[in-house]
Design a protein around this motif. Structure first.
Motif, PDB file in Angstrom:
ATOM      1  N   HIS A  30       0.693  -1.073  -0.029  1.00 28.55           N
ATOM      2  CA  HIS A  30      -0.167   0.074  -0.004  1.00 28.55           C
ATOM      3  C   HIS A  30       0.921   1.141  -0.134  1.00 28.55           C
ATOM      4  CE1 HIS A  30      -2.854  -2.835   2.533  1.00 28.55           C
ATOM      5  NE2 HIS A  30      -3.150  -2.865   1.325  1.00 28.55           N
ATOM      6  N   PRO A  31       0.694   2.143  -0.665  1.00 30.41           N
ATOM      7  CA  PRO A  31       1.430   3.484  -0.834  1.00 30.41           C
ATOM      8  C   PRO A  31       1.299   4.023   0.754  1.00 30.41           C
ATOM      9  CG  PRO A  31      -0.632   3.849  -1.796  1.00 30.41           C
ATOM     10  CD  PRO A  31      -0.719   2.516  -1.563  1.00 30.41           C
ATOM     11  N   GLY A  32       2.667   4.468   1.079  1.00 32.24           N
ATOM     12  CA  GLY A  32       2.997   5.256   2.387  1.00 32.24           C
ATOM     13  C   GLY A  32       3.146   4.023   3.613  1.00 32.24           C
ATOM     14  N   CYS A  33       2.966   2.989   3.320  1.00 32.94           N
ATOM     15  CA  CYS A  33       2.988   1.849   4.353  1.00 32.94           C
ATOM     16  C   CYS A  33       4.539   1.256   4.394  1.00 32.94           C
ATOM     17  CB  CYS A  33       1.992   0.886   4.372  1.00 32.94           C
ATOM     18  SG  CYS A  33       1.955  -0.177   5.663  1.00 32.94           S
ATOM     19  N   GLY A  34       5.419   1.630   3.505  1.00 36.41           N
ATOM     20  CA  GLY A  34       6.838   1.048   3.406  1.00 36.41           C
ATOM     21  C   GLY A  34       7.618   1.693   4.515  1.00 36.41           C
ATOM     22  N   THR A  35       8.925   1.613   3.888  1.00 37.97           N
ATOM     23  CA  THR A  35       9.942   2.202   5.081  1.00 37.97           C
ATOM     24  C   THR A  35      10.351   3.633   4.277  1.00 37.97           C
ATOM     25  OG1 THR A  35      10.555   0.366   5.618  1.00 37.97           O
ATOM     26  CG2 THR A  35      12.241   1.732   6.151  1.00 37.97           C
ATOM     27  N   PRO A  36       9.977   4.784   5.157  1.00 38.75           N
ATOM     28  CA  PRO A  36       9.460   4.759   6.239  1.00 38.75           C
ATOM     29  C   PRO A  36       7.891   4.932   6.325  1.00 38.75           C
ATOM     30  CG  PRO A  36      10.308   6.934   5.345  1.00 38.75           C
ATOM     31  CD  PRO A  36      10.469   6.124   4.398  1.00 38.75           C
ATOM     32  N   LEU A  37       7.292   4.928   7.338  1.00 44.47           N
ATOM     33  CA  LEU A  37       5.819   4.756   7.291  1.00 44.47           C
ATOM     34  C   LEU A  37       5.160   6.027   7.179  1.00 44.47           C
ATOM     35  CD1 LEU A  37       3.139   2.908   7.740  1.00 44.47           C
ATOM     36  CD2 LEU A  37       3.465   3.845  10.101  1.00 44.47           C
ATOM     37  N   ASN A  38       4.265   6.223   6.634  1.00 47.62           N
ATOM     38  CA  ASN A  38       3.684   7.830   6.562  1.00 47.62           C
ATOM     39  C   ASN A  38       2.579   7.618   7.276  1.00 47.62           C
ATOM     40  OD1 ASN A  38       2.723  10.431   5.768  1.00 47.62           O
ATOM     41  ND2 ASN A  38       2.537  10.160   3.594  1.00 47.62           N
ATOM     42  N   TRP A  39       2.580   8.283   8.755  1.00 43.36           N
ATOM     43  CA  TRP A  39       1.583   8.015   9.774  1.00 43.36           C
ATOM     44  C   TRP A  39       0.591   9.017   9.494  1.00 43.36           C
ATOM     45  CZ3 TRP A  39       0.447  12.174  12.481  1.00 43.36           C
ATOM     46  CH2 TRP A  39       1.300  13.477  12.550  1.00 43.36           C
ATOM     47  N   LEU A  40       0.490  10.009   8.294  1.00 45.31           N
ATOM     48  CA  LEU A  40      -0.661  10.661   7.949  1.00 45.31           C
ATOM     49  C   LEU A  40      -1.615   9.894   7.374  1.00 45.31           C
ATOM     50  CD1 LEU A  40       1.546  13.971   7.152  1.00 45.31           C
ATOM     51  CD2 LEU A  40      -0.057  13.622   9.165  1.00 45.31           C
ATOM     52  N   TRP A  41      -1.227   8.931   6.534  1.00 50.00           N
ATOM     53  CA  TRP A  41      -2.111   8.027   5.721  1.00 50.00           C
ATOM     54  C   TRP A  41      -2.899   6.997   6.650  1.00 50.00           C
ATOM     55  CZ3 TRP A  41      -0.764   6.889   0.092  1.00 50.00           C
ATOM     56  CH2 TRP A  41      -0.386   8.085  -0.469  1.00 50.00           C
ATOM     57  N   TYR A  42      -1.949   6.481   7.705  1.00 47.44           N
ATOM     58  CA  TYR A  42      -2.585   5.487   8.558  1.00 47.44           C
ATOM     59  C   TYR A  42      -2.310   5.643   9.837  1.00 47.44           C
ATOM     60  CZ  TYR A  42      -1.434   2.853   4.202  1.00 47.44           C
ATOM     61  OH  TYR A  42      -1.472   2.558   2.939  1.00 47.44           O
ATOM     62  N   TRP A  43      -3.531   6.037  10.708  1.00 47.21           N
ATOM     63  CA  TRP A  43      -3.493   6.646  11.769  1.00 47.21           C
ATOM     64  C   TRP A  43      -3.486   5.572  13.013  1.00 47.21           C
ATOM     65  CZ3 TRP A  43      -7.150  11.403  12.066  1.00 47.21           C
ATOM     66  CH2 TRP A  43      -6.795  12.449  10.972  1.00 47.21           C
ATOM     67  N   GLY A  44      -3.795   4.406  12.531  1.00 43.75           N
ATOM     68  CA  GLY A  44      -3.964   3.214  13.373  1.00 43.75           C
ATOM     69  C   GLY A  44      -5.293   2.979  13.808  1.00 43.75           C
ATOM     70  N   GLU A  45      -5.562   1.645  13.852  1.00 44.83           N
ATOM     71  CA  GLU A  45      -6.749   1.130  14.384  1.00 44.83           C
ATOM     72  C   GLU A  45      -6.739   0.346  15.637  1.00 44.83           C
ATOM     73  OE1 GLU A  45      -8.338  -1.138  11.187  1.00 44.83           O
ATOM     74  OE2 GLU A  45      -7.576   0.328   9.518  1.00 44.83           O
TER      75      GLU A  45
END
Length: 155
Positions: A30-45
């Motif tokens: 998924h875009p933004g989930c590699g290294t480094p993680l883009n925490w603006l796209w994935y806030w956590g669940e």
């Protein structure tokens, strides 16, 4: 007086969110989930179980690296290479010798024995919210509570 009531309500809302653990839940495809993680796209669940752990699975085959960030209870149902030690830290995957034992299949792309990747590493964490990222981006609940308490008693 209204300000103190709002701070008290805000404090109890933050205090009640400690029942479950927040983890990043994505795959490096998924875009933004590699290294480094883009925490603006994935806030956590939130994880489904109350005593869950965040997991980061790093699978390597040559130059290819796949990183999966998930809750342990979500991957427990289909992954058989989970290490027995679930304490905080990283360790290599366990080898399931019975996996695909009774299967006679000549199609190598199906990966019946789950031996496609050369190196599989499991990283566990459960002390901080969203701890299965490359770096920690969370705010401590103790720090927020301390700021609210100081503001409440000074005003």
């Amino acid at each position: 007086m209204m300000r103190k009531v709002l701070f008290t309500i805000f404090f109890f809302i933050l205090a009640s969110q400690g029942d479950s653990l927040y983890c990043y839940r994505c795959n490096s495809n998924h875009p933004g989930c590699g290294t480094p993680l883009n925490w603006l796209w994935y806030w956590g669940e939130t994880c489904p179980e109350y005593d869950d752990k965040c997991v980061k699975i790093i699978e390597r085959k040559g130059a290819e690296t796949i990183i999966t960030r998930e809750c342990l209870s979500s991957v427990r149902s289909f992954r058989t290479d989970i290490p027995a030690d679930h304490y905080e830290g990283c360790r290599p995957a366990a080898k399931d010798v019975r996996l695909g034992h009774y299967v006679n299949n000549s199609i190598h792309q199906l990966d019946i024995h789950r031996d496609y990747y050369d190196e599989v590493t499991w990283c566990f964490c459960y002390f901080d919210h969203r701890c299965n990222s490359a770096k920690n981006t969370t705010v401590s609940i103790l720090l927020v509570s301390l700021i609210i308490a100081i503001e409440y008693f000074i005003s």
